[in-house]
Structures are given as structure tokens and as C-alpha cells.
Enzyme design. Structure first.
Site, PDB file in Angstrom:
ATOM      1  CG  HIS A  61      -1.892   1.131   1.262  1.00 52.14           C
ATOM      2  ND1 HIS A  61      -3.249   0.938   1.411  1.00 52.14           N
ATOM      3  CD2 HIS A  61      -1.736   2.473   1.185  1.00 52.14           C
ATOM      4  CE1 HIS A  61      -3.868   2.106   1.421  1.00 52.14           C
ATOM      5  NE2 HIS A  61      -2.951   3.060   1.291  1.00 52.14           N
ATOM      6  N   GLY A  69      -3.816  16.178  -1.553  1.00 50.75           N
ATOM      7  CA  GLY A  69      -4.680  17.117  -2.244  1.00 50.75           C
ATOM      8  C   GLY A  69      -5.860  17.587  -1.424  1.00 50.75           C
ATOM      9  CG  HIS A 195      -9.412   4.499   3.275  1.00 54.12           C
ATOM     10  ND1 HIS A 195      -8.251   5.163   3.603  1.00 54.12           N
ATOM     11  CD2 HIS A 195     -10.417   5.196   3.880  1.00 54.12           C
ATOM     12  CE1 HIS A 195      -8.543   6.197   4.379  1.00 54.12           C
ATOM     13  NE2 HIS A 195      -9.836   6.235   4.561  1.00 54.12           N
ATOM     14  NE  ARG A 227      -8.725   5.179   9.654  1.00 60.86           N
ATOM     15  CZ  ARG A 227      -8.000   6.044   8.938  1.00 60.86           C
ATOM     16  NH1 ARG A 227      -7.642   7.203   9.449  1.00 60.86           N
ATOM     17  NH2 ARG A 227      -7.618   5.728   7.709  1.00 60.86           N
ATOM     18  CG  ASP A 282      -1.490   5.209   3.806  1.00 65.84           C
ATOM     19  OD1 ASP A 282      -1.563   5.289   2.558  1.00 65.84           O
ATOM     20  OD2 ASP A 282      -2.275   5.800   4.556  1.00 65.84           O
ATOM     21  CB  SER A 286      -1.876  13.546   2.169  1.00 61.72           C
ATOM     22  OG  SER A 286      -3.162  12.969   2.126  1.00 61.72           O
TER      23      SER A 286
END
Length: 389
Positions: A61, A69, A195, A227, A282, A286
Site C-alpha cells: 500500500h 490534495g 480503506h 486506526r 501507506d 498525505s
């Protein structure tokens, strides 16, 4: 070209008794003790002096052509460079798009994958982005997986996140069905790389699909499972039901118990650390920070170096065996993604190899038989990289 690597402590990732490896071209030709190159062959020998020899790492990943963005055009992250991957021991990478599939495209992602392959490592891509219906190169996802060699699955498809397209269950169901058949036709895993955000629904949409269809649980590869505490518990239930889960490294702002080393330790204690668990970085995406109202308050760039950093930490400070830790980024990843000749040190497999020193730092790297990193310094640089003196 023939190369002989001698006197290594080989973790395949399982520790084996053999100490020497012969590389011929891009593949592992022999594994044994006291091996020698044939007299009629002009090759190179490397004495690893008891250092650990492990399979090259698989990072499944990475935003290889950039991501971000969410805070406007200036917040777009740049393309990744070859040495960022190889210095961390990564010899195989799977590229993906994220939130932005407007200024980023599947054509751009695939082209960057080919560029990294030309520079020396192995590359694959997920077809799609956060949105459902998702972005593809050919008219359908099924065609991408069946006809484009590097496309191995769909992703990263966002659910339970305010940046997702808020897909309906029927849309996710159709996507998974397409990925499954496309994968079958193309000889690929056809996984749906999901995700997971911090939303209320978590994995609920996937459970509903599994309840009402014949799609197997292994068709899904949910990521960012560490997470939140609640999402991690859902992930454990998913794992216990036979599914795959993917943990995200580099989450230094998370509570310690949600960071990869502690999660691997917890899974080991609960006897759940198995071949269906992977770790990814990841990287190069961002790292937006939102407040409770969903307002963006900060932005960073993910590093691919955290992949081995976190897995290494689980060994050094949490007591996970090197075999089990390495498996999450080698053999497990290769199995979940059906990557042929990857993830193991075995005769006939690609010569993707990482040498670890006494402190388990990446010391040397071979990718497809090419010597990429020597004594912690790149031997091979990306086309537009600035070589450090």
C-alpha cells in the site's frame, strides 16, 4: 550473472539450517551449505559474516505517484523515489490512488509502476481509488484485472470515511463480484483493498455483503484496521472469521496500543498472529489531521521507511519472533495477494533479498538479483534522484 552469498543466517522467513545462496540472473538458483560457484563461471561472492538474510519486503500500500490534495493543489504529495523504497528493504511495491482520482489517474499510477520496475524493483497496482463506481483504465474493473498484468485487485476503496463516495452496499457488492471474476480470469488475487476511516459503520457493509452473497471473506483486504480501538476489535472478529486484515505502520500519533508493534504483540498473546495478517506503510500518501468537526487542521507525508521500523520494533521491544514479524511483510503479503515467486527464500523464487545487521537494520538489498543497497547506501538510484555525497 552468478552471485554467491555465503555465511548468512537465513530466515526464509522461517529460520533454516542452510547458510549460502546462489543467484543466477534474477532468481535464486541454489540454497545450501558450503556452496561454490562453478569453476567455469565468472561471478561475485559476498561473505555476509553471519548477518541475517531475509526475503525482500513487500509493501502492499504505497502512493507511488503521489497522493494528498485534501488541502488544495499545494498539498499534493510528490512521486516516490526508488531509493526511498530500497533503503527500507522494500523490493516489491503495490501502488494505489487515494482521495484524489481527478488530478491523479490510473494511467499515471501504472506508468509510475513501470518506471520503478525499469529502475529495478517489482511493482503492481490496485485498480481504482476511493470512489465507487471506481476509476479504471479499461471500461470495467473486470477488464483491468483480466487484461492488465500489473493490476492485481481493486483499491483503495474508501468506506466509513467522510472522504468516501458513501457507497451503497449494492455498489460494493457489485465491485467485489467484478474483482473476484476479473481476478479469476487474470490469474490474480482480485482482492478489494478497503480503506477504513473513523466512521460509524466500520466493517458493517462488508459483513452484510458476506451474509447475502457467495463472495468469500478472503476477497476483502481491509486496511488501517488499527486506526481506532473499535475498528481494531472489528478487525479481530473479521480475522477470526477467516478474513485478512492489514495494519498501517507509522501511526506515531496513535495511542501506543494501536501502533503496529503493540498490535502484533496483542495478536500474538491472543494466539491470532497468523498468515492472514499483513503490515503496510501507506507511504508517500498525505497524512491529513482533522478535528472533531471534520475540518482539516494539519497535513504530513507518509514514509515508506516506517514499514520495517515498526516491524523491527515488534521484535526488539515486544518479543515477537523474527519469523512471525518478517512474515507480515513477506510471505503473508505474497500469499494474500497471490504474488508468484515472492515472499520466500526458495529455489526458483525471485532473488529479492535483504541483509539485516546485528541490530536488525537494513544493511544490503538485492532486488531481482540486482545489488541495490550496499552497506546502507544506495548502489542504484532512481532516474531523477540526486545522489547524496
Amino acid at each position: 550473472m552468478w552471485q554467491l552469498l555465503k555465511n548468512a543466517k537465513i530466515h526464509s522467513p522461517k529460520l533454516i539450517e542452510d547458510t549460502d545462496v546462489i543467484i543466477v540472473g534474477t532468481s535464486i538458483a541454489a540454497i545450501g551449505k558450503d556452496l561454490r560457484l562453478p569453476d567455469f563461471i565468472k561471478g561475485e561472492e559476498f561473505d555476509l559474516q553471519g548477518m541475517i538474510l531475509a526475503p525482500g519486503f513487500i509493501d502492499a500500500h504505497v502512493h507511488i505517484c503521489g497522493g494528498g490534495g485534501e488541502a488544495g493543489p499545494a498539498s499534493r504529495t510528490p512521486e516516490i523515489h526508488l531509493s526511498q523504497l530500497t533503503l527500507g528493504g522494500t523490493t516489491t511495491v503495490v501502488g494505489c490512488l487515494g482521495t484524489d482520482s481527478i488530478s491523479r489517474s490510473m494511467s499515471e499510477l501504472l506508468t509510475k509502476a513501470y518506471a520503478l520496475e525499469d529502475e529495478g524493483i517489482s511493482t503492481f497496482v490496485y485498480s481504482g481509488a476511493y470512489q465507487v463506481p471506481t476509476r479504471t483504465l479499461l471500461p470495467t474493473l473486470q477488464q483491468d484485472l483480466a487484461l492488465i498484468e500489473k493490476a492485481i485487485g481493486a483499491g483503495e476503496i474508501a468506506i466509513s470515511d467522510h472522504r468516501s463516495a458513501q457507497p451503497q452496499i449494492a455498489e460494493l457488492e457489485r465491485l467485489a463480484a467484478e474483482a473476484r471474476v476479473g481476478g479469476m480470469l487474470g490469474g490474480k488475487a482480485g482482492v478489494v483493498h478497503l480503506h477504513l476511516g473513523e466512521g460509524k459503520s466500520g466493517l458493517d457493509p462488508i459483513w452484510k455483503i458476506l451474509e447475502k452473497t457467495e463472495i468469500p471473506i478472503t476477497q476483502f483486504m481491509p486496511t488501517h484496521i488499527n486506526r481506532t480501538h473499535s475498528l481494531l476489535e472489528q478487525g479481530i472478529q473479521f480475522l477470526q472469521a477467516g478474513g485478512h486484515i492489514d495494519l498501517t505502520a507509522g501511526c506515531d500519533d496513535f495511542p501506543v496500543e494501536l501502533q503496529v508493534p503493540a498490535v502484533l504483540s496483542m495478536l500474538e498473546q491472543r494466539k491470532l498472529l497468523n498468515e492472514r495478517i499483513t503490515v503496510t506503510s501507506d507511504g508517500n500518501g498525505s497524512m491529513p489531521e482533522y478535528n472533531e468537526e471534520g475540518v482539516l487542521v494539519g497535513m504530513g507525508v507518509g514514509s515508506v521507511e516506517v514499514l520495517w521500523r515498526d516491524v523491527r520494533e515488534s521484535v526488539l521491544h515486544y518479543g515477537i519472533s523474527l519469523e512471525r514479524a518478517l512474515s507480515t511483510i513477506t510471505a503473508n503479503a505474497a500469499k494474500v495477494l497471490a504474488l508468484k515467486n515472492k515472499g520466500l527464500i526458495r529455489v526458483g523464487f525471485d532473488a529479492d533479498l535483504v541483509v539485516l545487521d546485528e541490530s536488525l537494520q537494513v544493511h544490503d538489498v538485492w532486488a531481482k538479483g540486482k545489488y541495490m543497497v550496499k552497506n546502507k547506501q544506495p548502489l542504484v538510484w532512481g532516474t531523477y534522484e540526486t545522489k547524496k555525497k
